[in-house]
Motif scaffolding. Structure first.
Motif, PDB file in Angstrom:
ATOM      1  N   GLU A 470      27.694  37.796  47.039  1.00 39.02           N
ATOM      2  CA  GLU A 470      27.582  39.220  46.706  1.00 39.02           C
ATOM      3  C   GLU A 470      28.664  40.036  47.406  1.00 39.02           C
ATOM      4  O   GLU A 470      29.295  40.908  46.802  1.00 39.02           O
ATOM      5  CB  GLU A 470      26.200  39.736  47.088  1.00 39.02           C
ATOM      6  CG  GLU A 470      25.091  39.293  46.161  1.00 39.02           C
ATOM      7  CD  GLU A 470      23.731  39.840  46.586  1.00 39.02           C
ATOM      8  OE1 GLU A 470      23.657  40.408  47.696  1.00 39.02           O
ATOM      9  OE2 GLU A 470      22.770  39.683  45.827  1.00 39.02           O
ATOM     10  N   ALA A 471      28.882  39.755  48.697  1.00 42.44           N
ATOM     11  CA  ALA A 471      29.921  40.477  49.431  1.00 42.44           C
ATOM     12  C   ALA A 471      31.305  40.183  48.865  1.00 42.44           C
ATOM     13  O   ALA A 471      32.144  41.089  48.738  1.00 42.44           O
ATOM     14  CB  ALA A 471      29.856  40.122  50.913  1.00 42.44           C
ATOM     15  N   LEU A 472      31.570  38.925  48.495  1.00 49.11           N
ATOM     16  CA  LEU A 472      32.860  38.580  47.913  1.00 49.11           C
ATOM     17  C   LEU A 472      33.051  39.236  46.550  1.00 49.11           C
ATOM     18  O   LEU A 472      34.161  39.640  46.190  1.00 49.11           O
ATOM     19  CB  LEU A 472      32.994  37.061  47.792  1.00 49.11           C
ATOM     20  CG  LEU A 472      33.156  36.287  49.101  1.00 49.11           C
ATOM     21  CD1 LEU A 472      33.203  34.791  48.835  1.00 49.11           C
ATOM     22  CD2 LEU A 472      34.405  36.732  49.840  1.00 49.11           C
ATOM     23  N   GLU A 473      31.962  39.329  45.788  1.00 48.62           N
ATOM     24  CA  GLU A 473      32.055  39.984  44.475  1.00 48.62           C
ATOM     25  C   GLU A 473      32.424  41.456  44.623  1.00 48.62           C
ATOM     26  O   GLU A 473      33.275  41.973  43.891  1.00 48.62           O
ATOM     27  CB  GLU A 473      30.722  39.832  43.739  1.00 48.62           C
ATOM     28  CG  GLU A 473      30.737  40.444  42.341  1.00 48.62           C
ATOM     29  CD  GLU A 473      29.391  40.305  41.652  1.00 48.62           C
ATOM     30  OE1 GLU A 473      29.218  40.909  40.566  1.00 48.62           O
ATOM     31  OE2 GLU A 473      28.515  39.615  42.197  1.00 48.62           O
ATOM     32  N   VAL A 474      31.800  42.134  45.589  1.00 45.91           N
ATOM     33  CA  VAL A 474      32.126  43.540  45.827  1.00 45.91           C
ATOM     34  C   VAL A 474      33.553  43.669  46.352  1.00 45.91           C
ATOM     35  O   VAL A 474      34.290  44.587  45.988  1.00 45.91           O
ATOM     36  CB  VAL A 474      31.119  44.157  46.816  1.00 45.91           C
ATOM     37  CG1 VAL A 474      31.475  45.601  47.109  1.00 45.91           C
ATOM     38  CG2 VAL A 474      29.709  44.080  46.255  1.00 45.91           C
ATOM     39  N   LEU A 475      33.975  42.743  47.217  1.00 49.15           N
ATOM     40  CA  LEU A 475      35.330  42.790  47.750  1.00 49.15           C
ATOM     41  C   LEU A 475      36.360  42.647  46.641  1.00 49.15           C
ATOM     42  O   LEU A 475      37.339  43.406  46.582  1.00 49.15           O
ATOM     43  CB  LEU A 475      35.503  41.679  48.796  1.00 49.15           C
ATOM     44  CG  LEU A 475      36.915  41.493  49.371  1.00 49.15           C
ATOM     45  CD1 LEU A 475      37.387  42.757  50.072  1.00 49.15           C
ATOM     46  CD2 LEU A 475      36.966  40.299  50.309  1.00 49.15           C
ATOM     47  N   ARG A 476      36.170  41.665  45.755  1.00 54.33           N
ATOM     48  CA  ARG A 476      37.126  41.466  44.665  1.00 54.33           C
ATOM     49  C   ARG A 476      37.180  42.686  43.740  1.00 54.33           C
ATOM     50  O   ARG A 476      38.249  43.072  43.262  1.00 54.33           O
ATOM     51  CB  ARG A 476      36.749  40.218  43.869  1.00 54.33           C
ATOM     52  CG  ARG A 476      36.962  38.899  44.615  1.00 54.33           C
ATOM     53  CD  ARG A 476      36.763  37.728  43.679  1.00 54.33           C
ATOM     54  NE  ARG A 476      37.046  36.446  44.303  1.00 54.33           N
ATOM     55  CZ  ARG A 476      36.141  35.567  44.691  1.00 54.33           C
ATOM     56  NH1 ARG A 476      34.840  35.856  44.543  1.00 54.33           N
ATOM     57  NH2 ARG A 476      36.492  34.427  45.248  1.00 54.33           N
ATOM     58  N   ALA A 477      36.031  43.288  43.499  1.00 52.81           N
ATOM     59  CA  ALA A 477      36.016  44.467  42.626  1.00 52.81           C
ATOM     60  C   ALA A 477      36.677  45.666  43.306  1.00 52.81           C
ATOM     61  O   ALA A 477      37.377  46.455  42.659  1.00 52.81           O
ATOM     62  CB  ALA A 477      34.579  44.804  42.232  1.00 52.81           C
ATOM     63  N   SER A 478      36.478  45.802  44.617  1.00 57.30           N
ATOM     64  CA  SER A 478      37.040  46.957  45.316  1.00 57.30           C
ATOM     65  C   SER A 478      38.552  46.888  45.411  1.00 57.30           C
ATOM     66  O   SER A 478      39.214  47.916  45.600  1.00 57.30           O
ATOM     67  CB  SER A 478      36.439  47.048  46.722  1.00 57.30           C
ATOM     68  OG  SER A 478      36.840  45.949  47.518  1.00 57.30           O
ATOM     69  N   LEU A 479      39.134  45.699  45.303  1.00 55.61           N
ATOM     70  CA  LEU A 479      40.586  45.565  45.366  1.00 55.61           C
ATOM     71  C   LEU A 479      41.284  46.213  44.183  1.00 55.61           C
ATOM     72  O   LEU A 479      42.507  46.427  44.226  1.00 55.61           O
ATOM     73  CB  LEU A 479      40.975  44.079  45.424  1.00 55.61           C
ATOM     74  CG  LEU A 479      40.516  43.299  46.665  1.00 55.61           C
ATOM     75  CD1 LEU A 479      40.883  41.829  46.537  1.00 55.61           C
ATOM     76  CD2 LEU A 479      41.109  43.883  47.933  1.00 55.61           C
ATOM     77  N   LEU A 480      40.542  46.537  43.145  1.00 54.91           N
ATOM     78  CA  LEU A 480      41.129  47.118  41.933  1.00 54.91           C
ATOM     79  C   LEU A 480      40.815  48.593  41.778  1.00 54.91           C
ATOM     80  O   LEU A 480      41.216  49.216  40.784  1.00 54.91           O
ATOM     81  CB  LEU A 480      40.620  46.361  40.697  1.00 54.91           C
ATOM     82  CG  LEU A 480      40.839  44.840  40.712  1.00 54.91           C
ATOM     83  CD1 LEU A 480      40.223  44.218  39.467  1.00 54.91           C
ATOM     84  CD2 LEU A 480      42.315  44.508  40.804  1.00 54.91           C
ATOM     85  N   VAL A 481      40.092  49.182  42.727  1.00 59.65           N
ATOM     86  CA  VAL A 481      39.669  50.584  42.613  1.00 59.65           C
ATOM     87  C   VAL A 481      40.265  51.366  43.782  1.00 59.65           C
ATOM     88  O   VAL A 481      40.062  51.011  44.940  1.00 59.65           O
ATOM     89  CB  VAL A 481      38.125  50.709  42.645  1.00 59.65           C
ATOM     90  CG1 VAL A 481      37.716  52.169  42.497  1.00 59.65           C
ATOM     91  CG2 VAL A 481      37.516  49.872  41.531  1.00 59.65           C
ATOM     92  N   SER A 482      41.000  52.417  43.451  1.00 64.24           N
ATOM     93  CA  SER A 482      41.564  53.282  44.487  1.00 64.24           C
ATOM     94  C   SER A 482      40.930  54.669  44.500  1.00 64.24           C
ATOM     95  O   SER A 482      40.949  55.340  45.537  1.00 64.24           O
ATOM     96  CB  SER A 482      43.079  53.428  44.286  1.00 64.24           C
ATOM     97  OG  SER A 482      43.366  54.007  43.018  1.00 64.24           O
ATOM     98  N   TYR A 483      40.368  55.099  43.352  1.00 61.82           N
ATOM     99  CA  TYR A 483      39.763  56.432  43.291  1.00 61.82           C
ATOM    100  C   TYR A 483      38.805  56.449  42.117  1.00 61.82           C
ATOM    101  O   TYR A 483      39.077  55.870  41.061  1.00 61.82           O
ATOM    102  CB  TYR A 483      40.848  57.506  43.125  1.00 61.82           C
ATOM    103  CG  TYR A 483      40.329  58.924  43.094  1.00 61.82           C
ATOM    104  CD1 TYR A 483      39.667  59.456  44.185  1.00 61.82           C
ATOM    105  CD2 TYR A 483      40.512  59.725  41.973  1.00 61.82           C
ATOM    106  CE1 TYR A 483      39.201  60.753  44.165  1.00 61.82           C
ATOM    107  CE2 TYR A 483      40.062  61.023  41.945  1.00 61.82           C
ATOM    108  CZ  TYR A 483      39.396  61.545  43.036  1.00 61.82           C
ATOM    109  OH  TYR A 483      38.936  62.838  43.019  1.00 61.82           O
ATOM    110  N   HIS A 484      37.681  57.112  42.291  1.00 59.71           N
ATOM    111  CA  HIS A 484      36.659  57.119  41.257  1.00 59.71           C
ATOM    112  C   HIS A 484      36.835  58.228  40.227  1.00 59.71           C
ATOM    113  O   HIS A 484      36.189  58.198  39.184  1.00 59.71           O
ATOM    114  CB  HIS A 484      35.268  57.271  41.896  1.00 59.71           C
ATOM    115  CG  HIS A 484      34.802  56.049  42.611  1.00 59.71           C
ATOM    116  ND1 HIS A 484      34.482  56.038  43.951  1.00 59.71           N
ATOM    117  CD2 HIS A 484      34.632  54.768  42.186  1.00 59.71           C
ATOM    118  CE1 HIS A 484      34.115  54.831  44.317  1.00 59.71           C
ATOM    119  NE2 HIS A 484      34.201  54.037  43.271  1.00 59.71           N
ATOM    120  N   GLY A 485      37.667  59.210  40.520  1.00 63.65           N
ATOM    121  CA  GLY A 485      37.846  60.329  39.600  1.00 63.65           C
ATOM    122  C   GLY A 485      37.204  61.599  40.117  1.00 63.65           C
ATOM    123  O   GLY A 485      36.273  61.573  40.927  1.00 63.65           O
TER     124      GLY A 485
END
Length: 869
Positions: A470-485
């Protein structure tokens, strides 16, 4: 139709308002209070309404000035939304003249996308440039500042770094070479230091290990470290301890934020730093802490030294100081010093050593206690201290307890400053396995990635495959997000929002993912490879049949090779650094017996940038030395240029005279600046070649190491203070510090240091002498007489022979308790006298024994429930 008198009255009215506005501005100046700003804003609104309704309105230049004054008064009041509403009511703000005020209002409203769009449209608009094609210098610099801060909040730190470099390189400094027009728009020293401080904070927020590694193995020197102001700061406060000891207030850091950010940047990028640079960072932090406390103390009411307050008669007049205001200033000083102390503890951890680790432990425990009491005001400090404390206690506490210290990552990153429903660090009831008690508030992308990776790593060590994935899944997803809008409703509940019961829910949308995008695609690939490495290790530990750990690890290395091929050499440092980690892990798995030749082969197979690093060469030299390959070892140490390491190697090989020659060369070149260990090594080497000279050098070494205790420095040191309330959480902290034994020995938690037996006996003898002296003074003891002990002293007084009371039943329950005379004792002695019993039996009949005869019964059977007789 209006008359001329009506026109004169209208003119007089708005002109009077202008005069009143000027008086308010002159009275308030730059430090106008809230009430003055309200009056200015109200008066400006009145003038603008009159101008819209009157036939003879003021000139447009006057109205434009009034609008600017009105908007800035609203900004001073914090009414940012009203600024945007005012501009929208008059015209579209993209074409308005008050572009600075609108951009700053959007920035403070956290409308970062809209703010960037506005600034880009302003810089590309040809109507906003002069005849030479340039913007106004001051206006352009202000917009660049806002633009750079907006990019930082958007997570685009690489673009922000380039913009800060442009601001500092294109802005004048007001020297003799500037023209009068340029001198008015030049950047002063304070603005330059603030800009450098922001640029350093931008670097810190998104640093990736290995990103400063160059192709030749050296560390990349950034434009920030080459800045003249940064160099002067390092030379003045970071080079030596005595550089700022005797100057007093003149040597005090006026901008301690710059020193704090510079030191923090050096610590965060410690993978590319030498130990001497870490020491420099520690000295900077010590100066920053001292300056913060001193400046804030002098700014408090009555806190300044040397200020004479005299009355009309010339006598000193007492200054009335509000206790609440003074207490608030002290709290502000402690809040400012808290992050500095946290990074001082990090510097101690990086420097290593038992004493440094114990200092770091005390600092973090104290900061956690203070930050938890302050609630959400110091949420980021609480999370940072808790994470670093977990690093410090790893291996000394259970993995479960260490995991609890890792902060839970929030879906808010640098784009937000606080978490509304955060519990402020207060402890929650732990219903699940390893749920953190500390929220990560206002985290930077670097902090989010570190916290997620640490959580995944500890879950893997616990064998918690679900939590790790679960932590790795969140980490991989966060690497592609810089700002939510700007209009995003990002989840404020933190890492892995909970559903019903104990089960965690993984992020279902981008709004639930923390913002932690690195500054480049190469760094994204490096972090993804680290996540793959941890997943392969988890598969190996759990012995899963669904996946193969070797395949995952080989695939991660192949992905890194592809990324290196598609990336320039300047930006490939993080990729080479991560690939080296994976190759060493793979070699360690293939070489469980730690064969030296296999280890040498693994190190020589590392990428060239890592193989060229001094640390790698020294490690290889040590391995070659242990395998008796002295030629290669000396060649590697000579390439490194570390003469001290080469001298130490020669001493290990018994080449003492060669070591002496090399150490004497080092002392001749460096003189008094040579490290103390060089003289100590010289004494050791000379003891084998020239003992008399070794004694002379040893005496000079002792004289040079004489330390004088500074009373003022000892008084200014921070002393941890803990509450004494029963049941307070700080009692656990006191027990932890007591159990660790401070800096004396390496005692584990829960262990007690046993006292010496001789010390215990000496203490008892001293207490006995004191007791006998007391009895002698009272006349109850005479040391000259030695009375015989009472033989019945072991028998209760009520049963002793000389006790006349209670004669009835005297012999009941008596028994020997150590000897003595009396009826009870005689009876017990008779029972034990076997000879007397034998003599008594001789006088009786000696017939056959009846011991083996069966006893006859009456034949009546006794059953259950039988009738009683």
């Amino acid at each position: 139709m209006t008359t001329s008198s009506d026109d004169d009255a209208a003119t007089t009215k708005w002109q009077d308002s202008i005069a009143e506005l000027q008086s308010l501005l002159a009275a308030g100046n730059d430090t106008a209070d809230k009430e003055t700003n309200l009056q200015i804003s109200s008066l400006c609104c009145t003038m603008l309404d009159l101008a819209a309704s009157a036939d003879d309105s003021p000139p447009e230049a006057v109205l434009s000035t009034v609008r600017t004054i009105h908007l800035r008064a609203l900004l001073n009041l914090g009414e940012y939304s009203k600024v945007v509403e005012f501009i929208n009511s008059e015209n579209n703000y993209e074409g308005h003249s008050n572009i600075q005020e609108v951009a700053y209002a959007l920035y403070r409203l956290r409308k970062y996308d809209a703010c960037r769009k506005l600034i880009v449209s302003y810089t590309s608009d040809s109507n906003n440039v002069d005849e030479e094609g340039r913007h106004s210098s001051t206006t352009d610099r202000v917009m660049m500042h806002i633009h750079a801060q907006t990019l930082y909040r958007l997570g685009e730190t690489k673009e922000a770094d380039e913009l800060y470099s442009k601001i500092l390189s294109t802005s004048g400094t007001g020297d003799s070479n500037t023209t009068p027009d340029e001198e008015g728009d030049a950047m002063d020293a304070d603005e330059r230091e603030d800009t450098l401080s922001n640029a350093l904070a931008n670097r810190i927020a998104n640093y990736t290990p290995g990103s400063m590694l160059q192709h030749d193995g050296t560390s990349m020197a950034s434009w920030l470290e080459e800045d003249e102001c940064i160099r002067l700061l390092m030379e003045t406060y970071g080079e030596g301890e005595d550089s700022s000891s005797d100057e007093g207030q003149e040597m005090m850091l006026q901008n301690y934020d710059l020193a704090y950010n510079l030191a923090t940047y050096m610590l965060v990028s410690s993978d590319a730093r030498s130990q001497s640079q870490v020491v420099q960072a520690k000295r900077l932090l010590e100066q920053a802490e001292k300056s913060a406390l001193t400046i804030l103390d002098s700014a408090s009411p009555g806190g300044g030294e040397g200020e004479d307050h005299e009355n009309e008669d010339g006598d000193a007049a007492p200054v009335a100081v509000d206790d609440d205001e003074k207490q608030n200033m002290l709290l502000l000083a402690e809040r400012e010093a808290g992050p500095i102390r946290a990074n001082l503890a990090l510097a101690n951890i990086l420097l290593g050593g038992e004493e440094n680790e114990m200092d770091a432990l005390r600092t973090y425990l104290t900061l956690l206690t203070k930050a938890a009491k302050s609630g959400t005001e110091q949420g980021n400090l609480l999370a940072t201290a808790s994470n670093n404390l977990a690093l410090l206690r790893d291996g000394k506490e259970s993995v479960f307890d260490v995991l609890k210290r890792i902060p839970i990552t929030s879906s808010l990153s640098v784009s937000e400053n606080s978490v509304n429903d955060s519990n402020g660090g207060k402890k929650k009831k732990d219903k699940g396995g390893g749920v953190s008690i500390v929220p990560l508030v206002g985290a930077t992308p670097q902090q989010v990635r570190t916290a997620l990776f640490n959580r995944a790593l500890l879950c893997a060590k616990m064998g918690n495959a679900t939590g790790c994935m679960e932590a790795l899944e969140v980490l991989r997803a966060s690497l592609l997000v810089s700002y939510h809008g700007d209009d995003s409703k990002a989840s404020r509940s933190g890492f892995a929002t909970r559903g019903k019961g104990k089960k965690k829910k993984t992020p279902t949308s981008l709004d639930d993912v923390p913002t932690a995008r690195p500054s480049s695609d190469a760094e994204i690939a490096a972090w993804e490879a680290q996540a793959d490495w941890l997943e392969s290790e988890l598969v190996r530990i759990s012995e899963s049949n669904d996946k193969n750990s070797d395949d995952i690890l080989n695939s991660a290395i192949a992905n890194l090779d592809n990324a290196i091929t598609n990336t320039s050499e300047e930006a490939s440092g993080a990729l080479f650094h991560t690939k080296s980690q994976l190759l060493l892990h793979k070699a360690a798995l293939a070489n469980p017996d730690h064969n030296e030749n296999d280890i040498i082969d693994a190190l020589e197979s590392l990428p060239l940038p890592v193989l060229s690093c001094p640390g790698t060469k020294v490690a290889l030299a040590s391995l070659y030395g242990s395998s008796n390959n002295d030629e290669k070892a000396e060649q590697l140490l000579s390439d490194v240029g570390n003469d001290i390491a080469l001298a130490e190697f020669r001493m290990e090989r018994g080449q003492y005279q060669q070591a002496v020659d090399l150490l004497e060369v080092i002392l001749d070149e460096q003189g008094s600046d040579a490290p103390m260990e060089v003289r100590a090594m010289l004494v050791k080497a000379l003891s084998y070649t020239d003992p008399e000279q070794a004694e002379q050098v040893a005496r000079s070494l002792v004289e040079a190491t004489c330390v004088e205790l500074d009373g003022e420095k000892l008084e200014s040191m921070e002393i941890p203070r803990f509450a004494k309330k029963a049941g307070d959480s700080s009692s656990k902290i006191r027990k932890t510090i007591a159990a660790t034994g401070g800096g004396k020995g390496r005692l584990r938690l829960g262990e007690l240091k046993k006292k010496n037996r001789d010390a215990i006996l000496r203490k008892r003898a001293k207490q006995r002498e004191a007791y006998l002296s007391k009895l002698e003074a009272e006349g109850r003891y005479d040391p000259k007489q030695n009375p015989k002990p009472d033989p019945e002293r072991w028998i209760p007084k009520s049963q002793r022979s000389y006790n006349r009371r209670g004669r009835r039943g005297r012999n009941k329950g008596t028994g020997a308790q150590g000897g003595g005379a009396g009826a009870g004792m005689e009876k017990d002695a008779a029972k034990l006298d076997v000879a007397a019993r034998s003599a008594a039996n001789d006088g009786q009949s000696g017939g056959p024994s009846t011991a083996n005869m069966k006893v006859s019964s009456s034949g009546a059977r006794k059953g259950k429930g039988g009738r009683r007789r």
